[in-house]
Design a protein around this motif. Structure first.
Motif, short mmCIF file in Angstrom:
data_model
loop_
_atom_site.label_atom_id
_atom_site.label_comp_id
_atom_site.label_asym_id
_atom_site.label_seq_id
_atom_site.Cartn_x
_atom_site.Cartn_y
_atom_site.Cartn_z
N ASP A 5 0.83 -1.21 0.00
CA ASP A 5 0.00 0.00 0.00
C ASP A 5 0.86 1.26 0.00
O ASP A 5 0.52 2.25 -0.65
CB ASP A 5 -0.93 0.01 1.21
CG ASP A 5 -2.09 -0.97 1.07
OD1 ASP A 5 -2.38 -1.40 -0.07
OD2 ASP A 5 -2.70 -1.30 2.10
N LEU A 6 1.97 1.24 0.75
CA LEU A 6 2.88 2.37 0.73
C LEU A 6 3.39 2.62 -0.68
O LEU A 6 3.39 3.75 -1.18
CB LEU A 6 4.05 2.12 1.68
CG LEU A 6 5.22 3.11 1.60
CD1 LEU A 6 4.78 4.51 2.01
CD2 LEU A 6 6.40 2.64 2.45
N LEU A 103 12.08 3.76 2.91
CA LEU A 103 11.12 3.22 3.87
C LEU A 103 10.58 1.87 3.39
O LEU A 103 10.47 0.92 4.19
CB LEU A 103 9.97 4.20 4.10
CG LEU A 103 8.86 3.71 5.03
CD1 LEU A 103 9.41 3.28 6.39
CD2 LEU A 103 7.78 4.77 5.19
N SER A 104 10.26 1.76 2.12
CA SER A 104 9.76 0.50 1.59
C SER A 104 10.78 -0.61 1.78
O SER A 104 10.45 -1.73 2.21
CB SER A 104 9.41 0.65 0.11
OG SER A 104 8.98 -0.57 -0.44
N ASP A 124 6.17 -1.34 14.69
CA ASP A 124 6.91 -2.36 13.95
C ASP A 124 7.01 -1.93 12.48
O ASP A 124 6.44 -0.91 12.08
CB ASP A 124 6.21 -3.71 14.09
CG ASP A 124 4.75 -3.70 13.66
OD1 ASP A 124 4.27 -2.65 13.16
OD2 ASP A 124 4.08 -4.73 13.81
N PRO A 125 7.75 -2.68 11.64
CA PRO A 125 7.90 -2.27 10.24
C PRO A 125 6.58 -2.08 9.49
O PRO A 125 6.43 -1.05 8.80
CB PRO A 125 8.76 -3.39 9.64
CG PRO A 125 9.62 -3.83 10.79
CD PRO A 125 8.69 -3.78 11.98
N PRO A 126 5.59 -2.99 9.59
CA PRO A 126 4.33 -2.71 8.91
C PRO A 126 3.65 -1.44 9.43
O PRO A 126 3.00 -0.71 8.66
CB PRO A 126 3.48 -3.95 9.20
CG PRO A 126 4.47 -5.03 9.45
CD PRO A 126 5.60 -4.36 10.16
N MET A 131 2.19 4.25 8.52
CA MET A 131 2.36 5.68 8.81
C MET A 131 2.80 6.43 7.56
O MET A 131 2.30 7.52 7.26
CB MET A 131 3.40 5.87 9.92
CG MET A 131 3.01 5.34 11.27
SD MET A 131 4.38 5.62 12.43
CE MET A 131 4.18 4.22 13.52
N GLY A 132 3.74 5.84 6.83
CA GLY A 132 4.20 6.47 5.60
C GLY A 132 3.09 6.60 4.58
O GLY A 132 3.01 7.58 3.83
N THR A 133 2.21 5.61 4.54
CA THR A 133 1.07 5.67 3.62
C THR A 133 0.12 6.79 4.00
O THR A 133 -0.33 7.57 3.14
CB THR A 133 0.32 4.32 3.60
OG1 THR A 133 1.23 3.30 3.17
CG2 THR A 133 -0.87 4.36 2.65
#
Length: 204
Positions: A5-6, A103-104, A124-126, A131-133
């Motif tokens: 999604d990001l 980030l990805s 966590d990473p997801p 958050m970036g999305t």
């Protein structure tokens, strides 16, 4: 899906914003006090900082990685990342793309057991990908408003980040409008625009 999604959000954002390459990027970004240029730099900075929170072998648990954050003027965003104005809008969007790629990559390669500090909950990473999305979706909305562009991201992307970061969000309205409401950018029927807001980044 949150990492995918990001990548989807960034791809659509870059494609949309490229349509205003010849526009004046020093106009305000929607209701923000920052210009569209500053908002793009801020978004790139968010993505970079989320990536670097996950980067150390021992991720920070009580604060941010101590980069030097500066402002170009008193009312501007406090960033590590700034784009070279001489490179124009294409250069600005390349900076944004590069930070999103960091980030990805970090979210894709770090174990889900890795948790790092964020003001809205150690995540966590997801969670950092989500958050970036959110940052990408809503700040593209801000810039698109200022630049006169159309921007409506996919409903399923909004739905997944709402489920991850805003578990108490209303469930009976358009998902994109709910995300705008959750981030203080819109009203919903029977619900006034939020003056303050935050997400919950803690792992579920």
């Amino acid at each position: 899906m949150l990492i995918a999604d990001l990548e989807t959000a960034v791809r659509l954002s870059l494609s949309t914003l490229a349509g205003a390459a010849g526009a004046d990027w020093d106009v305000p970004a929607g209701t923000l006090t920052w210009t569209c240029w500053e908002t793009a730099e801020h978004l790139a900075d968010d993505l970079f900082c989320y990536a670097t929170q996950l980067g150390p072998r021992v991720p920070p648990s009580g604060g941010d990685v101590p980069f030097v954050f500066t402002r170009r003027h008193p009312d501007g965003p406090r960033n590590v990342i700034f784009a070279d104005r001489a490179a124009g809008v294409p250069g600005l969007l390349q900076v944004l793309d590069a930070c999103a790629g960091l980030l990805s990559a970090m979210a894709s390669t770090r174990a889900v057991s890795v948790h790092a500090h964020h003001l809205f909950g150690r995540s966590d990473p997801p969670g950092f990908a989500a958050m970036g999305t959110v940052e990408t979706l809503v700040h593209t909305h801000d810039m698109a408003t200022g630049l006169g562009l159309s921007w409506t991201p996919p409903a399923d992307v909004s739905d997944r980040v709402l489920a991850r970061l805003f578990p108490d969000a209303p469930g009976d309205e358009d998902r994109w409008q709910v995300l705008l409401w959750c981030t203080g950018r819109a009203e919903l029927p029977g619900r006034a625009r939020l003056e303050t807001w935050h997400w919950d980044g803690t792992p579920r």
